[in-house]
Design a protein around this motif. Structure first.
Motif, PDB file in Angstrom:
ATOM      1  N   LEU A 190       0.838  -1.195   0.000  1.00  0.00           N
ATOM      2  CA  LEU A 190       0.000   0.000   0.000  1.00  0.00           C
ATOM      3  C   LEU A 190       0.871   1.242   0.000  1.00  0.00           C
ATOM      4  O   LEU A 190       1.863   1.306   0.740  1.00  0.00           O
ATOM      5  CB  LEU A 190      -0.898   0.028   1.244  1.00  0.00           C
TER       6      LEU A 190
ATOM      7  N   GLU B  55      -4.924   6.282   1.367  1.00  0.00           N
ATOM      8  CA  GLU B  55      -4.382   5.298   0.439  1.00  0.00           C
ATOM      9  C   GLU B  55      -4.293   5.890  -0.956  1.00  0.00           C
ATOM     10  O   GLU B  55      -5.244   6.447  -1.477  1.00  0.00           O
ATOM     11  CB  GLU B  55      -5.276   4.057   0.424  1.00  0.00           C
TER      12      GLU B  55
ATOM     13  N   ARG C  93      -2.781   0.513  -4.286  1.00  0.00           N
ATOM     14  CA  ARG C  93      -2.818  -0.799  -3.642  1.00  0.00           C
ATOM     15  C   ARG C  93      -2.405  -1.858  -4.653  1.00  0.00           C
ATOM     16  O   ARG C  93      -2.917  -1.908  -5.765  1.00  0.00           O
ATOM     17  CB  ARG C  93      -4.230  -1.088  -3.141  1.00  0.00           C
TER      18      ARG C  93
END
Length: 112
Positions: free
Chosen positions: A74, A81, A84
């Motif tokens: 990540l 975020e 990913r």
């Protein structure tokens, strides 16, 4: 890579770092063991903090980050975020996204 030992520690880390990489692994995972050295080698090329966590030891992080498999890589920026990569990570794509993150951080530093 620095090891994360608790969910509380993770919360401090995400709050204190503008950009970072988190490598998520679990016990008895041959894919995790094979990918880890490749990701670790990237640390020398990108000036952002790299962290690792074993979800078998810190299961709260899996629930809070919606992690359903391992390994997962990540990328975070500003506490959110950014990208990913799960299970079979394409290293060229990871390098590209890390480059974007570093460029973004440099632009933010110049503005401040």
């Amino acid at each position: 890579m620095k090891q994360i030992g608790s969910f509380k520690e993770w919360l401090k880390i995400i709050e204190q770092n503008q950009e970072l990489l988190l490598f998520v692994k679990t016990d008895n995972c041959s894919v995790c063991d094979g990918l880890y050295p490749q990701v670790e080698d990237l640390h020398a090329m990108y000036p952002i903090p790299f962290y690792k966590v074993n979800v078998a030891e810190v299961p709260e992080i899996a629930g809070q980050l919606s992690l359903f498999t391992a390994p997962v890589v990540l990328l975070f920026t500003n506490g959110k975020e950014y990208a990913r990569f799960a299970r079979f990570v394409q290293m060229e794509e990871l390098k590209r996204r890390l480059g974007e993150l570093v460029e973004r951080g440099i632009k933010i530093e110049r503005i401040d």
